[in-house]
Design an enzyme around this catalytic site. Structure first.
Site, PDB file in Angstrom:
ATOM      1  N   GLU A 188       0.733  -1.164  -0.034  1.00 52.67           N
ATOM      2  CA  GLU A 188       0.196  -0.029   0.039  1.00 52.67           C
ATOM      3  C   GLU A 188       0.868   1.393  -0.079  1.00 52.67           C
ATOM      4  OE1 GLU A 188      -3.043   0.284   2.946  1.00 52.67           O
ATOM      5  OE2 GLU A 188      -4.324  -0.981   1.933  1.00 52.67           O
ATOM      6  N   HIS A 238       9.035 -26.977   0.180  1.00 54.31           N
ATOM      7  CA  HIS A 238       8.380 -28.048  -0.508  1.00 54.31           C
ATOM      8  C   HIS A 238       6.958 -27.673  -1.388  1.00 54.31           C
ATOM      9  CE1 HIS A 238      10.698 -30.738   1.969  1.00 54.31           C
ATOM     10  NE2 HIS A 238      10.707 -29.637   2.561  1.00 54.31           N
ATOM     11  N   LYS A 258     -13.727   0.109  -3.588  1.00 60.76           N
ATOM     12  CA  LYS A 258     -14.827   0.510  -2.581  1.00 60.76           C
ATOM     13  C   LYS A 258     -16.045   1.085  -3.522  1.00 60.76           C
ATOM     14  CE  LYS A 258     -11.769   1.152   1.483  1.00 60.76           C
ATOM     15  NZ  LYS A 258     -11.262   2.152   2.241  1.00 60.76           N
TER      16      LYS A 258
HETATM   17  O1  PA5 Z   1      -3.249   1.274   6.051  1.00 58.22           O
HETATM   18  C1  PA5 Z   1      -4.356   1.502   5.740  1.00 58.22           C
HETATM   19  O2  PA5 Z   1      -4.530   3.118   5.864  1.00 58.22           O
HETATM   20  C2  PA5 Z   1      -5.552   0.925   5.632  1.00 58.22           C
HETATM   21  O3  PA5 Z   1      -4.962  -0.310   5.049  1.00 58.22           O
HETATM   22  C3  PA5 Z   1      -6.590   0.974   6.663  1.00 58.22           C
HETATM   23  O4  PA5 Z   1      -6.039   0.750   7.577  1.00 58.22           O
HETATM   24  C4  PA5 Z   1      -7.753   0.197   6.122  1.00 58.22           C
HETATM   25  O5  PA5 Z   1      -8.420   0.520   4.819  1.00 58.22           O
HETATM   26  C5  PA5 Z   1      -8.777   0.410   7.141  1.00 58.22           C
HETATM   27  O6  PA5 Z   1      -9.305   1.651   7.436  1.00 58.22           O
HETATM   28  P1  PA5 Z   1      -9.926   2.276   8.633  1.00 58.22           P
HETATM   29  O7  PA5 Z   1      -9.189   2.067   9.794  1.00 58.22           O
HETATM   30  O8  PA5 Z   1     -10.315   3.478   8.224  1.00 58.22           O
HETATM   31  O9  PA5 Z   1     -11.104   1.534   8.770  1.00 58.22           O
END
Ligand code: PA5
Length: 376
Positions: free
Chosen positions: A257, A278, A367
């Site tokens: 990310e 394996h 989303k």
């Molecule tokens: O690292 C990030 O920002 C994302 O992975 C969020 O943690 C994830 O999408 C969850 O978001 P939120 O905490 O707003 O529910």
């Protein structure tokens, strides 16, 4: 202290510039977090953990991505012997998984820690509704509220508003720390404390890393950048401890990310050895040569070290660049160091690739599609 088995030429001027950029970034709050632990907040976390331990056999941790992977990684790795068991929910949209979690809690006493920075993420929101219903059925509307712990934004969001309106105990995800860099905040510390992890030792490890890992982390980032620029577009994180499976998942999210944007980045993959020797061992030894391997080495025992040495030798002979990161101890302190090491290395690396380590615009695409489908 974390050590690495390689050295890479770091452009010191560029590195100072990158560190200054991270420090002044609105999302750079994790950088000096280990040196400014909010002691009052830590006390609240430990008190809440004690209350949960006293009242509940299960804590249902509801969250996804950065609001979930970090604490699960450490809990699964260390297998602490806490009295309250942790159940994870809201990390998929699978009805089967949700039913399984609800069944597992069954008639046992339980509390909920719902974690969402935005307070609007669909997966945790759905799971929260279901578990809240169960809580109200078991304890009644008023007592149910005393068993809900909400970790979210300090001032805004649906979860924040609901928590304020109902008087849930609240913990804050700081504005300047994004999900995947948040495990050392209440996001991770509350579930970790409930599970029986020594959170002070974890923070101590992170603090030690703050003082010691800038050199190795920037060498690692620089090595990744060099390899990435030479066509090594996949990094395989390799651990020899099966219980670190979720640590690998946390790593994949952190790097994926943070770095994978603007058609840049190195694709993060992972293996657990010797198990995966394996299954994927053949590919690692002799498949397409576009990958490099980052061994996370916990020198836990002699046999383990022999396997690590043998694999590294074989894979190097198979023309895979093999990097090794050695962690001093398989405990809270070691994981505290490791978390900070990778957060720092990842942010530096993303900057080297010229992308913003702290946003995730690509995550929004699915989303939007899903919201449209659900609205129809
Ligand atoms: O690292 C990030 O920002 C994302 O992975 C969020 O943690 C994830 O999408 C969850 O978001 P939120 O905490 O707003 O529910």
């Amino acid at each position: 202290m974390i050590t690495v088995n390689f050295s890479s030429k770091v452009d010191e001027a560029r590195l100072s510039q990158i560190l200054a950029e991270i420090r002044s970034d609105a999302m750079g709050g994790w950088l000096d977090l280990p040196k400014r632990v909010d002691m009052a907040e830590l006390v609240r976390i430990k008190e809440a953990a004690k209350k949960i331990n006293d009242e509940s056999e299960y804590l249902v941790c509801i969250g996804i991505g950065g609001s979930y992977l970090g604490h699960r990684a450490i809990i699964e790795a260390l297998r602490p012997k806490g009295e309250t068991k942790i159940i994870y929910a809201g990390n998929s949209l699978s009805r089967r998984e949700l039913d399984r979690a609800l069944e597992k809690v069954g008639d046992h006493d339980f509390s909920i820690n719902v974690i969402s920075k935005s307070g609007t993420t669909l997966e945790p929101a759905i799971a929260f509704e279901e578990f809240k219903k169960k809580l109200v059925e078991k304890y009644g509307a008023e007592d149910a509220k005393t068993r809900i712990y909400a970790t979210t934004d300090a001032n805004k969001g649906t979860l924040h508003d609901e928590a304020v309106a109902n008087g849930y105990m609240r913990f804050v995800v700081p504005d300047n720390i994004g999900g995947r860099y948040s495990v050392l905040t209440a996001v991770g510390l509350l579930p970790l404390a409930v599970a029986g992890v020594d959170v002070e030792k974890l923070l101590e490890g992170a603090s030690e890393a703050f003082d010691t890992v800038a050199g190795p982390a920037s060498e690692y980032a620089s090595m990744r950048y060099t390899l990435g620029s030479r066509g090594y577009d996949t990094e395989v994180f390799a651990s020899f401890e099966p219980s670190t499976l979720y640590f690998n998942e946390w790593l994949k999210q952190l790097f994926g990310e943070s770095e994978g944007k603007n058609k840049q980045g190195i694709f993060p993959a992972s293996v657990i050895y010797s198990t995966d020797l394996h299954s994927l061992g053949q590919f690692m030894q002799d498949g397409r040569r576009n990958l490099f391997e980052t061994v996370i080495n916990f020198p836990t025992d002699e046999m383990n070290q022999k396997v690590v040495a043998a694999v590294m030798k074989a894979h190097t002979a198979g023309n895979i660049p093999v990097l090794a990161i050695t962690v001093p101890s398989f405990d809270e302190k070691g994981f505290g160091e490791l978390v900070y090491f990778f957060e720092l290395a990842c942010a530096i690396s993303a900057k080297m690739f010229g992308v913003n380590p702290f946003d995730q615009p690509g995550v929004e695409a699915y989303k939007t599609e899903l919201k449209q489908l659900l609205a129809n």
